[in-house]
Design a protein around this motif. Structure first.
Motif, PDB file in Angstrom:
ATOM      1  N   GLY A  48       0.787  -1.228   0.000  1.00  0.00           N
ATOM      2  CA  GLY A  48       0.000   0.000   0.000  1.00  0.00           C
ATOM      3  C   GLY A  48       0.818   1.275   0.000  1.00  0.00           C
ATOM      4  O   GLY A  48       0.258   2.364  -0.163  1.00  0.00           O
ATOM      5  N   SER A  87      -4.229  10.723   1.412  1.00  0.00           N
ATOM      6  CA  SER A  87      -4.482   9.555   2.261  1.00  0.00           C
ATOM      7  C   SER A  87      -3.911   8.300   1.619  1.00  0.00           C
ATOM      8  O   SER A  87      -3.799   8.208   0.397  1.00  0.00           O
ATOM      9  CB  SER A  87      -5.985   9.362   2.463  1.00  0.00           C
ATOM     10  OG  SER A  87      -6.556  10.461   3.136  1.00  0.00           O
ATOM     11  N   MET A 139      -3.893   3.805   2.585  1.00  0.00           N
ATOM     12  CA  MET A 139      -4.151   2.706   3.495  1.00  0.00           C
ATOM     13  C   MET A 139      -3.085   1.642   3.285  1.00  0.00           C
ATOM     14  O   MET A 139      -2.922   1.115   2.187  1.00  0.00           O
ATOM     15  CB  MET A 139      -5.533   2.082   3.283  1.00  0.00           C
ATOM     16  CG  MET A 139      -5.756   0.866   4.177  1.00  0.00           C
ATOM     17  SD  MET A 139      -7.380   0.119   4.053  1.00  0.00           S
ATOM     18  CE  MET A 139      -8.297   1.155   5.155  1.00  0.00           C
ATOM     19  N   SER A 154      -1.555  -2.116   4.247  1.00  0.00           N
ATOM     20  CA  SER A 154      -2.022  -3.431   4.679  1.00  0.00           C
ATOM     21  C   SER A 154      -0.855  -4.256   5.179  1.00  0.00           C
ATOM     22  O   SER A 154       0.241  -4.191   4.629  1.00  0.00           O
ATOM     23  CB  SER A 154      -2.694  -4.171   3.513  1.00  0.00           C
ATOM     24  OG  SER A 154      -3.812  -3.474   3.043  1.00  0.00           O
ATOM     25  N   PHE A 157      -4.239   9.010  11.837  1.00  0.00           N
ATOM     26  CA  PHE A 157      -4.074   7.595  11.484  1.00  0.00           C
ATOM     27  C   PHE A 157      -5.034   6.750  12.313  1.00  0.00           C
ATOM     28  O   PHE A 157      -5.329   7.057  13.474  1.00  0.00           O
ATOM     29  CB  PHE A 157      -2.653   7.126  11.775  1.00  0.00           C
ATOM     30  CG  PHE A 157      -1.570   7.683  10.892  1.00  0.00           C
ATOM     31  CD1 PHE A 157      -1.809   8.743  10.041  1.00  0.00           C
ATOM     32  CD2 PHE A 157      -0.303   7.131  10.927  1.00  0.00           C
ATOM     33  CE1 PHE A 157      -0.807   9.255   9.232  1.00  0.00           C
ATOM     34  CE2 PHE A 157       0.718   7.624  10.132  1.00  0.00           C
ATOM     35  CZ  PHE A 157       0.455   8.700   9.290  1.00  0.00           C
ATOM     36  N   THR A 158      -5.503   5.671  11.718  1.00  0.00           N
ATOM     37  CA  THR A 158      -6.275   4.674  12.454  1.00  0.00           C
ATOM     38  C   THR A 158      -5.764   3.284  12.098  1.00  0.00           C
ATOM     39  O   THR A 158      -5.267   3.051  10.992  1.00  0.00           O
ATOM     40  CB  THR A 158      -7.780   4.760  12.134  1.00  0.00           C
ATOM     41  OG1 THR A 158      -7.960   4.600  10.715  1.00  0.00           O
ATOM     42  CG2 THR A 158      -8.377   6.076  12.577  1.00  0.00           C
ATOM     43  N   SER A 178      -6.786  -0.918  12.147  1.00  0.00           N
ATOM     44  CA  SER A 178      -7.900  -1.848  12.225  1.00  0.00           C
ATOM     45  C   SER A 178      -7.415  -3.250  11.884  1.00  0.00           C
ATOM     46  O   SER A 178      -6.366  -3.431  11.276  1.00  0.00           O
ATOM     47  CB  SER A 178      -9.029  -1.423  11.283  1.00  0.00           C
ATOM     48  OG  SER A 178      -8.577  -1.402   9.942  1.00  0.00           O
ATOM     49  N   TYR A 233      -4.673  -3.169   9.097  1.00  0.00           N
ATOM     50  CA  TYR A 233      -4.593  -2.023   8.213  1.00  0.00           C
ATOM     51  C   TYR A 233      -4.187  -0.767   8.979  1.00  0.00           C
ATOM     52  O   TYR A 233      -4.514  -0.607  10.153  1.00  0.00           O
ATOM     53  CB  TYR A 233      -5.933  -1.784   7.535  1.00  0.00           C
ATOM     54  CG  TYR A 233      -6.463  -3.005   6.841  1.00  0.00           C
ATOM     55  CD1 TYR A 233      -7.476  -3.773   7.411  1.00  0.00           C
ATOM     56  CD2 TYR A 233      -5.956  -3.404   5.613  1.00  0.00           C
ATOM     57  CE1 TYR A 233      -7.963  -4.905   6.779  1.00  0.00           C
ATOM     58  CE2 TYR A 233      -6.441  -4.534   4.968  1.00  0.00           C
ATOM     59  CZ  TYR A 233      -7.439  -5.278   5.555  1.00  0.00           C
ATOM     60  OH  TYR A 233      -7.910  -6.405   4.923  1.00  0.00           O
ATOM     61  N   GLN A 244      -4.786   3.126   8.235  1.00  0.00           N
ATOM     62  CA  GLN A 244      -5.365   4.196   7.423  1.00  0.00           C
ATOM     63  C   GLN A 244      -4.691   5.495   7.811  1.00  0.00           C
ATOM     64  O   GLN A 244      -4.721   5.882   8.989  1.00  0.00           O
ATOM     65  CB  GLN A 244      -6.872   4.289   7.650  1.00  0.00           C
ATOM     66  CG  GLN A 244      -7.534   5.438   6.903  1.00  0.00           C
ATOM     67  CD  GLN A 244      -7.493   5.268   5.401  1.00  0.00           C
ATOM     68  OE1 GLN A 244      -7.734   4.184   4.883  1.00  0.00           O
ATOM     69  NE2 GLN A 244      -7.181   6.345   4.691  1.00  0.00           N
ATOM     70  N   MET A 245      -4.113   6.160   6.833  1.00  0.00           N
ATOM     71  CA  MET A 245      -3.363   7.390   7.096  1.00  0.00           C
ATOM     72  C   MET A 245      -4.012   8.528   6.326  1.00  0.00           C
ATOM     73  O   MET A 245      -4.075   8.487   5.091  1.00  0.00           O
ATOM     74  CB  MET A 245      -1.904   7.213   6.672  1.00  0.00           C
ATOM     75  CG  MET A 245      -1.235   5.984   7.281  1.00  0.00           C
ATOM     76  SD  MET A 245       0.529   5.876   6.915  1.00  0.00           S
ATOM     77  CE  MET A 245       0.480   5.687   5.134  1.00  0.00           C
ATOM     78  N   ASN A 246      -4.499   9.511   7.046  1.00  0.00           N
ATOM     79  CA  ASN A 246      -5.155  10.670   6.445  1.00  0.00           C
ATOM     80  C   ASN A 246      -4.357  11.932   6.729  1.00  0.00           C
ATOM     81  O   ASN A 246      -3.539  11.972   7.648  1.00  0.00           O
ATOM     82  CB  ASN A 246      -6.569  10.821   7.007  1.00  0.00           C
ATOM     83  CG  ASN A 246      -7.445   9.633   6.677  1.00  0.00           C
ATOM     84  OD1 ASN A 246      -7.324   9.004   5.623  1.00  0.00           O
ATOM     85  ND2 ASN A 246      -8.348   9.298   7.595  1.00  0.00           N
TER      86      ASN A 246
END
Length: 121
Positions: free
Chosen positions: A8, A17, A19, A21, A68-69, A71, A80, A82-84
């Motif tokens: 990713g 953004s 994401m 993996s 960032f989150t 999951s 994962y 997730q980077m915003n």
């Protein structure tokens, strides 16, 4: 034997953004904690965040909180990131690592090779 493969990473503009993996094979993901780390050129590796099987997120890097989150998808054997609202200073090689057991304080045992994130205009 557990193996981790990241994907990713890409070149993205500031404010964009991505994401990432972390895919697991050869082991059980549902019972162990997984951490994301990053290492920028010329800097030490730092932990970004860790997620436990009980879904607690711990060891957050202050500079990414709120952007960032993390999951987990146990059925897909994946974690994962997730980077915003990415910033130039987020540029780094991002790697995932498995903890020995279910806690984010457990020793790190398995590492992936990483995926490169470059944030630049």
């Amino acid at each position: 034997q557990l193996q981790l493969v990241e994907s990713g990473g890409d070149l993205v503009q500031p404010g964009g953004s991505l994401m990432l993996s972390c895919s697991a094979s050869g082991g059980v993901l549902y019972s162990i904690a997984i951490s994301w780390f990053r290492q920028a050129p010329g800097k030490e590796r730092e932990e970004v965040v860790c997620v436990q099987p009980n879904e607690q997120r711990l060891n957050w890097l202050n500079s990414v909180k709120g952007r960032f989150t993390i999951s987990r998808n146990v059925a897909r054997h994946a974690v994962y990131l997730q980077m915003n609202n990415l910033k130039v200073e987020d540029t780094a090689l991002y790697s995932c690592a498995a903890r020995e057991n279910a806690w984010c304080t457990d020793p790190l045992t398995v590492w992936g090779k990483g995926t490169l994130v470059t944030v630049s205009s």
